[in-house]
Design an enzyme around this catalytic site. Structure first.
Site: not given
Ligand code: 13P
Length: 270
Positions: A10, A12, A102, A104, A174, A180, A220, A241-242
């Site tokens: 993802n 983002k 999600h 966010e 999640e 994050g 993470s 994510g990251g």
């Molecule tokens: P991180 O892997 O950066 O923690 O993000 C997870 C996420 O929100 C994937 O949708």
């Protein structure tokens, strides 16, 4: 019943279409170089809207074993909805997946359960698979209601789906506190949540649904913690994510998951 693991990145709000092109080329090279077997593990990218077309062109031109999808979708199909993108538009770009709900999106946009249900239905109607994100915040965890909360979110969104519709969704557990933050769920707690979600599906839909729906962990995930997490029997992959913004790191996670299916762990053919 086989559940092929999925490693989905993802992105983002990162990467324009040029950066996306560079990333896909590098990822494809890394996976080819590692003799990555895409029959054992599916790899997917979830770019921002503006980069989806560039990813599609590369995947089709180079016949890459990569899936892709979007991070959000409108609940309406067409018309005067400035700024929105419909499920049909995404499907015609070859998207297989759409992330729905999600944390966010739930936080920064007016996306409540009713809206998320409509997104899930729209994605399914357009022939794609929603990746439904659920997970507790730090407060719910502290109150000791983490599992009930995550299962409740699954229930709120899926309760009126048919068996056939439910079989086409994926769930990403999640925990919000892990996103994050560098704090990752322990393998035990990721497994506990994934198992609780699967048991809930078993109680609501026919056995085929519970056995076939893929449940991902997100929060993470890196190449340092992926190995232990993927060894858990109900964790069928990751929403990253990251770490999905670094092609070397993302390829390393995909390889760890692919290798986990070679150990006779029972993931394939389970
Ligand atoms: P991180 O892997 O950066 O923690 O993000 C997870 C996420 O929100 C994937 O949708």
């Amino acid at each position: 019943m086989t559940r092929k693991p999925l490693v989905a990145g993802n992105w983002k709000m990162n990467f324009d279409h040029l950066e996306a092109t560079y990333f896909v080329q590098k990822l494809a090279w890394l996976l080819r170089d590692a003799r990555f077997d895409a029959r054992r593990c599916e790899v997917a990218l979830m770019p921002p809207f503006t980069a989806i077309r560039s990813v599609q062109v590369l995947v089709e031109a180079d016949r890459l074993d990569l899936s892709y999808g979007a991070q959000a979708v409108s609940v309406t199909t067409q018309g005067a909805f400035t700024g929105d993108v419909s499920a049909d538009m995404l499907s015609s770009l070859g998207c297989s997946y759409v992330i729905v709900g999600h944390s966010e999106r739930r936080r920064y946009h007016p996306e409540d359960d009713a809206n998320i249900v409509d997104q899930v239905r729209g994605v399914l109607a357009a022939g794609m698979h929603p990746i439904l994100c659920v997970g507790e915040s730090f407060e719910e965890r502290r109150e000791g209601i983490a599992l009930d909360f995550a299962v409740g979110q699954v229930s709120d969104v899926t309760r009126d789906l048919s068996d056939e519709q439910a079989a086409n969704i994926l769930v990403a557990y999640e925990p919000v506190w892990a996103i994050g933050s560098g704090l990752v769920a322990t393998p035990d707690s990721a497994q506990e949540a994934a198992r609780a979600i699967r048991e809930h599906l078993r109680g609501t839909f026919d056995d085929h649904v519970a056995a076939s729906v893929r449940i991902l962990y997100g929060g993470s995930v890196t190449s340092r913690n992926a190995r232990e997490l993927i060894d858990e029997p109900d964790v069928d992959g990751f929403l990253v994510g990251g770490a999905s913004l670094d092609a070397d790191e993302f390829a390393a996670i995909a390889r760890i998951v692919e290798k986990s299916t070679r150990k006779g762990s029972g993931r394939t053919g389970r």
